[in-house]
Motif scaffolding. Structure first.
Motif, PDB file in Angstrom:
ATOM      1  N   ALA A   1      45.767  33.189  47.587  1.00 16.25           N
ATOM      2  CA  ALA A   1      44.572  32.995  47.036  1.00 16.25           C
ATOM      3  C   ALA A   1      44.456  31.572  46.039  1.00 16.25           C
ATOM      4  O   ALA A   1      43.451  30.944  46.348  1.00 16.25           O
ATOM      5  N   GLN A   2      45.382  31.589  45.312  1.00 17.61           N
ATOM      6  CA  GLN A   2      45.211  30.381  44.525  1.00 17.61           C
ATOM      7  C   GLN A   2      45.622  29.214  45.570  1.00 17.61           C
ATOM      8  O   GLN A   2      44.853  28.010  44.896  1.00 17.61           O
ATOM      9  N   ALA A   3      46.395  29.142  46.432  1.00 15.97           N
ATOM     10  CA  ALA A   3      46.556  28.099  47.340  1.00 15.97           C
ATOM     11  C   ALA A   3      45.006  27.514  47.985  1.00 15.97           C
ATOM     12  O   ALA A   3      45.093  26.212  48.125  1.00 15.97           O
ATOM     13  N   LYS A   4      44.244  28.288  48.276  1.00 15.32           N
ATOM     14  CA  LYS A   4      43.054  28.203  48.905  1.00 15.32           C
ATOM     15  C   LYS A   4      41.727  28.079  47.744  1.00 15.32           C
ATOM     16  O   LYS A   4      40.430  28.039  48.117  1.00 15.32           O
ATOM     17  N   ALA A   5      42.243  28.290  46.508  1.00 13.63           N
ATOM     18  CA  ALA A   5      41.080  28.304  45.455  1.00 13.63           C
ATOM     19  C   ALA A   5      40.097  29.297  45.776  1.00 13.63           C
ATOM     20  O   ALA A   5      39.104  29.125  45.546  1.00 13.63           O
ATOM     21  N   ALA A   6      40.661  30.333  46.175  1.00  9.13           N
ATOM     22  CA  ALA A   6      39.644  31.649  46.547  1.00  9.13           C
ATOM     23  C   ALA A   6      39.863  32.723  45.574  1.00  9.13           C
ATOM     24  O   ALA A   6      40.877  32.701  44.906  1.00  9.13           O
ATOM     25  N   ARG A   7      39.042  33.587  45.852  1.00  4.16           N
ATOM     26  CA  ARG A   7      39.184  34.920  45.082  1.00  4.16           C
ATOM     27  C   ARG A   7      39.443  36.085  46.068  1.00  4.16           C
ATOM     28  O   ARG A   7      38.791  36.321  47.008  1.00  4.16           O
ATOM     29  N   VAL A   8      40.240  37.030  45.648  1.00  9.62           N
ATOM     30  CA  VAL A   8      40.477  38.202  46.657  1.00  9.62           C
ATOM     31  C   VAL A   8      40.110  39.589  45.261  1.00  9.62           C
ATOM     32  O   VAL A   8      41.288  39.528  44.523  1.00  9.62           O
ATOM     33  N   LEU A   9      39.470  40.165  45.606  1.00  7.18           N
ATOM     34  CA  LEU A   9      39.210  41.355  44.940  1.00  7.18           C
ATOM     35  C   LEU A   9      39.640  42.565  45.689  1.00  7.18           C
ATOM     36  O   LEU A   9      39.143  43.168  46.734  1.00  7.18           O
ATOM     37  N   VAL A  10      40.537  43.374  45.159  1.00  2.00           N
ATOM     38  CA  VAL A  10      40.979  44.612  45.676  1.00  2.00           C
ATOM     39  C   VAL A  10      40.779  45.885  45.108  1.00  2.00           C
ATOM     40  O   VAL A  10      40.854  46.088  44.021  1.00  2.00           O
ATOM     41  N   LEU A  11      40.266  47.001  45.612  1.00  2.00           N
ATOM     42  CA  LEU A  11      39.641  48.104  45.285  1.00  2.00           C
ATOM     43  C   LEU A  11      40.999  48.919  45.131  1.00  2.00           C
ATOM     44  O   LEU A  11      41.641  49.337  46.380  1.00  2.00           O
ATOM     45  N   ARG A  12      41.458  49.659  44.255  1.00  2.00           N
ATOM     46  CA  ARG A  12      42.518  50.521  44.259  1.00  2.00           C
ATOM     47  C   ARG A  12      41.871  51.874  43.743  1.00  2.00           C
ATOM     48  O   ARG A  12      40.868  52.022  43.675  1.00  2.00           O
ATOM     49  N   SER A  13      42.761  52.985  43.770  1.00  2.00           N
ATOM     50  CA  SER A  13      42.465  54.223  43.323  1.00  2.00           C
ATOM     51  C   SER A  13      42.094  54.567  42.273  1.00  2.00           C
ATOM     52  O   SER A  13      42.482  53.775  41.000  1.00  2.00           O
ATOM     53  N   HIS A  14      41.369  55.492  41.871  1.00  6.16           N
ATOM     54  CA  HIS A  14      41.032  55.766  40.296  1.00  6.16           C
ATOM     55  C   HIS A  14      42.162  56.659  39.576  1.00  6.16           C
ATOM     56  O   HIS A  14      42.484  56.716  38.508  1.00  6.16           O
ATOM     57  N   GLN A  15      43.286  56.766  40.245  1.00  8.21           N
ATOM     58  CA  GLN A  15      44.380  57.304  39.712  1.00  8.21           C
ATOM     59  C   GLN A  15      45.387  56.134  39.076  1.00  8.21           C
ATOM     60  O   GLN A  15      44.719  54.889  38.992  1.00  8.21           O
ATOM     61  N   GLU A  16      46.168  56.509  38.354  1.00  8.74           N
ATOM     62  CA  GLU A  16      47.223  55.545  37.434  1.00  8.74           C
ATOM     63  C   GLU A  16      47.530  54.296  38.575  1.00  8.74           C
ATOM     64  O   GLU A  16      48.242  54.666  39.263  1.00  8.74           O
ATOM     65  N   ALA A  17      47.090  53.028  38.152  1.00  9.61           N
ATOM     66  CA  ALA A  17      47.494  51.900  38.936  1.00  9.61           C
ATOM     67  C   ALA A  17      49.024  51.478  38.631  1.00  9.61           C
ATOM     68  O   ALA A  17      49.443  51.464  37.426  1.00  9.61           O
ATOM     69  N   GLN A  18      49.774  51.321  39.522  1.00  8.31           N
ATOM     70  CA  GLN A  18      51.099  50.644  39.518  1.00  8.31           C
ATOM     71  C   GLN A  18      51.013  49.388  39.067  1.00  8.31           C
ATOM     72  O   GLN A  18      49.950  48.531  39.291  1.00  8.31           O
ATOM     73  N   PRO A  19      52.304  48.635  38.449  1.00  7.83           N
ATOM     74  CA  PRO A  19      51.972  47.281  38.000  1.00  7.83           C
ATOM     75  C   PRO A  19      51.892  46.274  39.357  1.00  7.83           C
ATOM     76  O   PRO A  19      52.198  46.618  40.652  1.00  7.83           O
ATOM     77  N   SER A  20      51.328  45.377  39.275  1.00 11.01           N
ATOM     78  CA  SER A  20      50.845  44.399  40.058  1.00 11.01           C
ATOM     79  C   SER A  20      50.796  42.758  39.581  1.00 11.01           C
ATOM     80  O   SER A  20      50.882  42.771  38.352  1.00 11.01           O
ATOM     81  N   ALA A  21      50.622  41.718  40.242  1.00 10.52           N
ATOM     82  CA  ALA A  21      50.556  40.402  39.922  1.00 10.52           C
ATOM     83  C   ALA A  21      49.105  39.853  39.751  1.00 10.52           C
ATOM     84  O   ALA A  21      48.892  39.054  39.747  1.00 10.52           O
ATOM     85  N   ALA A  22      48.247  40.996  39.658  1.00 16.32           N
ATOM     86  CA  ALA A  22      46.825  40.856  39.567  1.00 16.32           C
ATOM     87  C   ALA A  22      46.333  40.071  38.014  1.00 16.32           C
ATOM     88  O   ALA A  22      47.019  40.212  37.185  1.00 16.32           O
ATOM     89  N   LEU A  23      45.464  38.928  38.163  1.00 12.10           N
ATOM     90  CA  LEU A  23      45.136  38.253  37.190  1.00 12.10           C
ATOM     91  C   LEU A  23      44.406  39.419  36.126  1.00 12.10           C
ATOM     92  O   LEU A  23      44.669  39.219  35.124  1.00 12.10           O
ATOM     93  N   THR A  24      43.444  40.046  36.471  1.00  4.65           N
ATOM     94  CA  THR A  24      42.751  41.017  35.797  1.00  4.65           C
ATOM     95  C   THR A  24      42.844  42.661  36.676  1.00  4.65           C
ATOM     96  O   THR A  24      42.897  42.477  37.975  1.00  4.65           O
ATOM     97  N   ARG A  25      42.475  43.398  35.898  1.00  3.31           N
ATOM     98  CA  ARG A  25      42.168  44.785  36.605  1.00  3.31           C
ATOM     99  C   ARG A  25      41.047  45.565  35.747  1.00  3.31           C
ATOM    100  O   ARG A  25      41.159  45.572  34.234  1.00  3.31           O
ATOM    101  N   TRP A  26      39.906  45.776  36.625  1.00  2.00           N
ATOM    102  CA  TRP A  26      38.944  46.428  35.796  1.00  2.00           C
ATOM    103  C   TRP A  26      38.756  47.998  36.285  1.00  2.00           C
ATOM    104  O   TRP A  26      39.173  48.526  37.272  1.00  2.00           O
ATOM    105  N   ARG A  27      38.359  48.715  35.316  1.00  2.00           N
ATOM    106  CA  ARG A  27      38.108  50.013  35.520  1.00  2.00           C
ATOM    107  C   ARG A  27      36.632  50.581  35.269  1.00  2.00           C
ATOM    108  O   ARG A  27      36.053  50.242  34.176  1.00  2.00           O
ATOM    109  N   ILE A  28      35.935  50.988  36.464  1.00  2.27           N
ATOM    110  CA  ILE A  28      34.367  50.869  36.426  1.00  2.27           C
ATOM    111  C   ILE A  28      33.790  52.424  36.546  1.00  2.27           C
ATOM    112  O   ILE A  28      34.588  53.080  37.222  1.00  2.27           O
TER     113      ILE A  28
END
Length: 260
Positions: A158-185
């Motif tokens: 995503a950074q190489a193309k100056a793009a954004r990728v938003l990934v929907l994860r489960s409501h359960q506890e999220a494992q570590p990742s390389a994401a810049l941000t993580r939102w719980r809604i």
């Protein structure tokens, strides 16, 4: 025979290690943004998690709204690749609805829907879409395939193309990742409109959400109450203040203490 003095290398190595850790934890742009600026997502990987299973539609709406809100004018020419597995809990709420996409600022004709066989194919399709220059919405749910290595590949693509990728994860506890941000809604009650219908019921107000920024490089977790209005999210008063208990009524004959 005199010997050369011993050179201590521990301290410089420790300082260099600290410098590298600071470079990883601190974003390039300085301290973490606050208020309305926190709703600006930079190029890279961002994650969205529902607070509960029934908050999945709210998380999907937030995911779409944030992608469109943070898009630049040059992004309007890019296609939007939506990648999801063929089966899974997210499918309980159906496929993307074109009229709803337009309601959240995303033109339906820009969307390419991909339903992959499994999590491995979902990750492959998202990365290939980023390499082709698309903006990407993904649904990964719970999968051991989505780990630090896989998320780092998405983030770098995503950074190489100056793009954004938003990934929907489960409501359960999220494992570590390389994401810049993580939102719980989670969804919140909408405000009543001033006008009322023929039956006397108020009209539906603008959609509101409680958005918890669980992860942000260079900053602590924060909670926002946001509203989708005029094709953008707007930060309302802070959640702790909004849910603060009412102050007791002053009693006659007793002085009132003023805050100051």
């Amino acid at each position: 025979m005199p010997t050369a003095p011993r050179v201590r290398h521990g301290r410089p190595q420790l300082e260099e290690l600290r410098r590298q850790i600071r470079a990883i934890e601190t974003p390039v742009g300085g301290p973490a943004p606050a208020g309305q600026d926190a709703l600006t997502l930079g190029a890279g990987l961002h994650e969205v998690c529902p607070a509960s299973y029934l908050d999945t539609p709210a998380a999907l709406a937030f995911q779409i709204g944030m992608l469109t809100q943070c898009s630049l004018a040059s992004d309007n020419a890019r296609p939007v690749l939506w990648v999801r597995p063929e089966s899974g809990r997210a499918q309980d709420f159906g496929r993307p609805y074109p009229l709803a996409l337009a309601r959240w600022g995303l033109a339906p004709e820009r969307v390419l829907l991909v339903e992959a066989r499994d999590a491995g194919d979902v990750l492959w399709a998202m990365e290939e879409g980023l390499n082709a220059g698309a903006l990407v919405l993904g649904e990964i749910g719970i999968s051991p395939r989505y780990d630090l290595v896989a998320s780092r590949r998405l983030h770098r693509a995503a950074q190489a193309k100056a793009a954004r990728v938003l990934v929907l994860r489960s409501h359960q506890e999220a494992q570590p990742s390389a994401a810049l941000t993580r939102w719980r809604i989670c969804a919140m009650p909408s405000p009543e409109r001033p006008w009322r219908g023929a039956t006397g019921l108020p009209g539906l107000g603008a959609p509101r959400f409680c958005a918890v920024l669980e992860r942000a490089r260079g900053g602590p977790p924060k909670t926002f109450e946001i509203e989708w209005k005029n094709a953008a999210f707007h930060v309302l008063e802070s959640a702790p203040m909004a849910r603060r208990a009412a102050q007791p009524e002053p009693q006659p004959g007793r002085p009132t203490r003023l805050a100051g």
